[in-house]
Design a protein around this motif. Structure first.
Motif, PDB file in Angstrom:
ATOM      1  N   ASN A 324      -4.497 -14.279  -2.452  1.00 36.96           N
ATOM      2  CA  ASN A 324      -4.025 -13.219  -2.074  1.00 36.96           C
ATOM      3  C   ASN A 324      -4.717 -12.666  -0.712  1.00 36.96           C
ATOM      4  N   THR A 325      -4.083 -11.855   0.304  1.00 30.18           N
ATOM      5  CA  THR A 325      -4.721 -11.633   1.469  1.00 30.18           C
ATOM      6  C   THR A 325      -5.001 -10.214   0.648  1.00 30.18           C
ATOM      7  N   ASN A 326      -5.764  -9.928   1.686  1.00 33.44           N
ATOM      8  CA  ASN A 326      -5.974  -8.091   0.930  1.00 33.44           C
ATOM      9  C   ASN A 326      -4.787  -7.318   2.119  1.00 33.44           C
ATOM     10  N   LEU A 327      -3.569  -7.136   1.574  1.00 36.93           N
ATOM     11  CA  LEU A 327      -2.964  -6.457   1.913  1.00 36.93           C
ATOM     12  C   LEU A 327      -2.884  -4.630   1.978  1.00 36.93           C
ATOM     13  N   LEU A 328      -2.830  -3.632   2.931  1.00 38.28           N
ATOM     14  CA  LEU A 328      -2.121  -2.314   2.320  1.00 38.28           C
ATOM     15  C   LEU A 328      -1.414  -2.320   3.717  1.00 38.28           C
ATOM     16  N   VAL A 329      -0.144  -1.722   3.287  1.00 34.25           N
ATOM     17  CA  VAL A 329       0.587  -0.023   4.062  1.00 34.25           C
ATOM     18  C   VAL A 329       0.290   1.035   3.833  1.00 34.25           C
ATOM     19  N   LYS A 330       0.305   1.801   4.760  1.00 30.82           N
ATOM     20  CA  LYS A 330      -0.229   3.052   4.777  1.00 30.82           C
ATOM     21  C   LYS A 330       0.985   3.694   6.172  1.00 30.82           C
ATOM     22  N   ILE A 331       1.558   4.802   5.437  1.00 25.90           N
ATOM     23  CA  ILE A 331       3.016   5.773   5.723  1.00 25.90           C
ATOM     24  C   ILE A 331       2.423   7.091   6.097  1.00 25.90           C
ATOM     25  N   GLY A 332       2.595   7.668   7.402  1.00 25.81           N
ATOM     26  CA  GLY A 332       1.314   8.826   7.651  1.00 25.81           C
ATOM     27  C   GLY A 332       0.375   8.498   6.677  1.00 25.81           C
ATOM     28  N   THR A 333      -0.203   9.610   6.089  1.00 26.82           N
ATOM     29  CA  THR A 333      -1.001   9.588   4.795  1.00 26.82           C
ATOM     30  C   THR A 333      -0.706   8.906   3.530  1.00 26.82           C
ATOM     31  N   LEU A 362       6.528   9.651  10.737  1.00 26.59           N
ATOM     32  CA  LEU A 362       5.681   8.675  10.465  1.00 26.59           C
ATOM     33  C   LEU A 362       5.319   7.687  10.895  1.00 26.59           C
ATOM     34  N   PRO A 363       4.224   7.555  11.119  1.00 24.33           N
ATOM     35  CA  PRO A 363       3.446   6.499  11.437  1.00 24.33           C
ATOM     36  C   PRO A 363       3.122   5.160  10.394  1.00 24.33           C
ATOM     37  N   VAL A 364       3.371   3.660  10.994  1.00 27.05           N
ATOM     38  CA  VAL A 364       3.491   2.958   9.652  1.00 27.05           C
ATOM     39  C   VAL A 364       2.347   1.652  10.098  1.00 27.05           C
ATOM     40  N   VAL A 365       1.408   1.586   8.998  1.00 32.96           N
ATOM     41  CA  VAL A 365       0.426   0.949   9.836  1.00 32.96           C
ATOM     42  C   VAL A 365       0.497  -0.369   8.685  1.00 32.96           C
ATOM     43  N   VAL A 366       0.624  -1.967   8.291  1.00 32.87           N
ATOM     44  CA  VAL A 366       0.371  -2.864   7.775  1.00 32.87           C
ATOM     45  C   VAL A 366      -1.206  -3.277   7.627  1.00 32.87           C
ATOM     46  N   SER A 367      -1.618  -3.211   7.094  1.00 29.43           N
ATOM     47  CA  SER A 367      -3.071  -4.509   7.257  1.00 29.43           C
ATOM     48  C   SER A 367      -3.425  -5.480   6.435  1.00 29.43           C
ATOM     49  N   ILE A 368      -3.576  -6.317   7.145  1.00 26.19           N
ATOM     50  CA  ILE A 368      -4.385  -7.604   6.595  1.00 26.19           C
ATOM     51  C   ILE A 368      -5.207  -8.137   6.601  1.00 26.19           C
ATOM     52  N   ASP A 369      -5.869  -8.332   5.730  1.00 27.11           N
ATOM     53  CA  ASP A 369      -7.509  -8.768   5.273  1.00 27.11           C
ATOM     54  C   ASP A 369      -8.472  -7.863   6.995  1.00 27.11           C
ATOM     55  N   GLY A 370      -8.272  -7.032   6.712  1.00 27.10           N
ATOM     56  CA  GLY A 370      -8.576  -5.901   7.966  1.00 27.10           C
ATOM     57  C   GLY A 370      -8.208  -6.122   9.397  1.00 27.10           C
ATOM     58  N   PRO A 377       7.742   0.545  14.306  1.00 25.27           N
ATOM     59  CA  PRO A 377       8.124   1.874  14.494  1.00 25.27           C
ATOM     60  C   PRO A 377       8.031   3.131  13.768  1.00 25.27           C
ATOM     61  N   ASN A 378       8.697   3.550  13.555  1.00 22.47           N
ATOM     62  CA  ASN A 378       8.181   5.252  12.466  1.00 22.47           C
ATOM     63  C   ASN A 378       9.187   5.257  11.591  1.00 22.47           C
ATOM     64  N   PHE A 379       8.304   6.116  10.156  1.00 20.06           N
ATOM     65  CA  PHE A 379       9.522   5.808   8.892  1.00 20.06           C
ATOM     66  C   PHE A 379       9.709   7.930   9.372  1.00 20.06           C
ATOM     67  N   SER A 380      10.881   7.903   7.935  1.00 21.57           N
ATOM     68  CA  SER A 380      11.307   9.046   7.907  1.00 21.57           C
ATOM     69  C   SER A 380      12.052   9.472   6.732  1.00 21.57           C
TER      70      SER A 380
END
Length: 700
Positions: A324-333, A362-370, A377-380
């Motif tokens: 498994n990868t270190n998967l993190l999804v941040k949408i806004g805060t 709202l900003p969208v950031v997907v991080s995989i293993d750093g 694209p932004n989220f609403s």
């Protein structure tokens, strides 16, 4: 006089000393030079010899000699060389002012190396450097420098004699190669003693930048920017490795000296080392390419939150070794929890669970293993739609479906993915905005619940669909017939009540399967622009275009003025006696009787005047009017009774004028009343018939 003698004596002594010293230096012999020193032996005989310094013309050097040994006939000196030192004529300056010139040959060369390799940027010029190589001139042609350059394609010799080797300064010299590629072996020769060799190559490929773009769900286009990839003809001699895997020539898309494009299969967020070599000359160090998570699309959610679907590339929840990868999804805060790749074969879709919230862009950031995504694209969040009023409209064109207008607010804001359902049936959205929706309704739709989905949010309202009248068809004469009512939303389980003009019943026959045509049997009647009263469960069916019904207008085929002063009118759609109004000019025709809606008989109030042969008549059936003409009956019956005319006289009196009348009428009709030919012929026929009857009556 004595003073002059002393002067002459001094000059003679000085000359004698100089001559003696010059005669005492018999030879100067240099030893092989080292990298930093040159030693030489001065051989002399008798007298005092002391060397002060050495100078040169070409290199403009000044050397201070160091005496290392002396005996009765030899002195050994040493001078320190510098990078400008070279083979040339040296001037030996002795302390007594004596100067002697001697050629000093620095036969041993040092620090021979390649300063720059041939490349496109330097026009394929090799620059070499070393100590004590002669910047040659014509005075030392015996010591010309020769360089043989050997490649896998050609062997070529360069020389100072033909100036293909050029000195930049005393330590650097150049020569120009052809536009080739690969390794180069150099063989140097100077004079009869110096030999040397050196291995070099054309300039190493250098990668300055790498870009990639997605070509498909699993394949990328990689573009390498750099220098010295050599000419396109060396594409077949190039070798590119990505993460240790060789890129096949079939994957190349573009190749030139500074840019290469090729296809590469990858679905993971991962880094790769990229190397390139051209004809055995490899890039000095690999260039690291990092594939990053790429978000191309993200769905919006209602304010209650829910499942977020993220689409893009390299969205892998597992690495290439299955961990498994270190998967993190941040949408806004907020952190979108439980992120999982749903497309394990190509990792283009990612889902996660987002809590309730508000806000847009709202900003969208997907991080995989750093490694984080960029330029996503932004989220609403968006509000649920609110429905207001609904009404149905449409075109009179029966090939078009009617449409439904739905008003409200927040119908599209925040999410343009709009779907509309009538119960479980999806309806086609024709037009949409934040305040209204226009959807297409099938013509057999029934009442039910209208549900509008905006993304995952929805709102419903109950709506009653009333049948609509669009058009009437059917050739209905006064005796009645089958009437077809075209429209929409008719159903077999409906039993509509259809009444025309409040008193004419149309008995229901059938409703077609499409639900757009009702057939009914219309009873006899007359009139035009009659109001259609169509009810369903005591509700009036919609008639938006105010369509009205009219029976067929009456027609007249023939008109006969009978001997009993009555008129017989034969045609169609003559209606009922109560609906008929017959006007004969100048007399009224009263008491009409109708036979089978095709024949109407009425009586004139009095006899027609004898001064006119043809009369006009108008038949008005409840507002539907038709005009016609007829010929007056020639001899009124009362005239026959009063004057006792004989049958033979009557025949002559009737037949002769009748024949003349026929001829005159034909000419008259051809010239002036061609458009009434049909009625005239009918009248003539009736006149013959009546004449025949009168003759028979006279003989009786």
């Amino acid at each position: 006089m004595i003073k002059q003698i002393y002067i002459y004596l001094f000059i003679c002594i000085s000359f004698s000393i100089t001559f003696i010293i010059s005669q005492s230096v018999t030879n100067i012999g240099p030893n092989p030079n080292t990298i930093s020193n040159l030693t030489f032996k001065v051989t002399y005989s008798g007298g005092l010899v002391n060397l002060k310094n050495l100078t040169t013309d070409i290199s403009q050097n000044l050397y201070i000699p160091q005496e290392t040994y002396r005996d009765q006939s030899n002195i050994i000196y040493s001078i320190t060389l510098n990078e400008n030192s070279q083979t040339e004529t040296y001037r030996f300056h002795f302390e007594n002012g004596f100067i002697k010139e001697f050629l000093m040959d620095l036969k041993i060369k040092f620090n021979f190396k390649v300063v720059s390799k041939p490349s496109f940027s330097n026009n394929n010029t090799i620059t070499l450097s070393g100590l004590y190589f002669q910047p040659y001139n014509s005075n030392f042609s015996d010591n010309d420098l020769y360089i043989k350059a050997i490649t896998s394609e050609v062997t070529k010799t360069f020389s100072t004699s033909n100036e293909t080797i050029k000195f930049i300064n005393s330590t650097h010299f150049t020569f120009q190669m052809d536009n080739l590629a690969g390794l180069i072996d150099l063989e140097l020769k100077e004079g009869g003693e110096y030999r040397s060799s050196l291995n070099t190559s054309f300039e190493n490929p250098k990668i300055t930048k790498i870009e990639y773009s997605q070509a498909s769900t699993s394949q990328s286009f990689i573009t390498i920017f750099g220098e010295d990839f050599r000419d396109v003809k060396y594409k077949v001699n190039s070798l590119i490795t990505v993460g240790g895997s060789t890129i096949f020539q079939s994957s190349y898309i573009f190749y030139n000296e500074s840019m290469i494009i090729f296809k590469f299969i990858n679905t993971l967020t991962k880094s790769f080392d990229i190397d390139i070599s051209v004809k055995g000359v490899k890039s000095i160090q690999p260039f690291k390419l990092q594939f990053k998570p790429k978000v191309t699309q993200i769905n919006s959610l209602p304010e209650l939150g829910g499942i977020v679907t993220i689409k893009g590339f390299f969205l892998n929840s597992k690495s290439d070794n299955g961990t498994n990868t270190n998967l993190l999804v941040k949408i806004g805060t907020k952190t979108c929890t439980s992120p999982t790749s749903t497309s394990a074969d190509n990792y283009i879709t990612l889902i996660c669970n987002l809590e309730s919230g508000v806000g847009s862009d709202l900003p969208v950031v997907v991080s995989i293993d750093g490694i984080s995504s960029v330029d996503s694209p932004n989220f609403s969040y968006y509000r649920s739609p609110t429905l207001g009023s609904i009404y149905i409209g449409g075109s009179g064109n029966l090939t078009e479906h009617p449409f439904m207008n739905i008003s409200g607010y927040d119908l599209t804001s925040g999410n343009d993915n709009i779907t509309v359902y009538l119960d479980s049936k999806s309806l086609k959205v024709i037009s949409k905005s934040n305040e209204y929706l226009i959807v297409e309704l099938p013509i057999n739709s029934q009442s039910g619940n209208i549900t509008v989905f905006k993304g995952l949010a929805s709102s419903s309202i109950t709506f009653t669909i009333k049948p609509i009248i669009r058009k009437l068809s059917g050739f209905i004469e006064t005796q009645g017939g089958e009437l077809s009512i075209h429209g929409a939303f008719f159903h077999n389980n409906d039993k509509p009540l259809i009444i025309i003009n409040d008193n004419i019943d149309c008995k229901l026959k059938s409703i077609n399967l499409a639900g757009d045509i009702i057939s009914c049997d219309l009873s006899n009647g007359t009139g035009k622009d009659l109001i259609i009263d169509m009810r369903l469960n005591n509700s009036i069916i919609s008639n938006p275009n105010d369509i009205k019904f009219s029976y067929q207008s009456p027609t007249i085929n023939s008109i006969v003025h009978n001997f009993d002063n009555s008129i017989t009118i034969v045609g169609s759609s003559h209606g009922l006696p109560s609906t008929i109004n017959i006007i004969n000019y100048p007399l009224q025709c009263y008491d009409p009787k109708v036979i089978n809606f095709t024949t109407t008989i009425c009586k004139l109030i009095s006899s027609l005047p004898n001064d006119t042969l043809e009369y006009e008549i108008q038949l008005n059936v409840n507002g539907l009017i038709v005009n016609g003409t007829f010929l007056r009956y020639l001899i009124p019956p009362e005239y026959i009774v009063k004057n006792g005319i004989s049958r033979s006289s009557l025949i002559i009196a009737i037949v002769v004028p009748t024949v003349s009348l026929i001829i005159g009428l034909l000419i008259f009709a051809l010239l002036f009343r061609f458009q009434r030919m049909k009625n005239i012929k009918s009248s003539i026929k009736n006149s013959f018939s009546n004449t025949k009857k009168k003759i028979e009556f006279a003989f009786q």
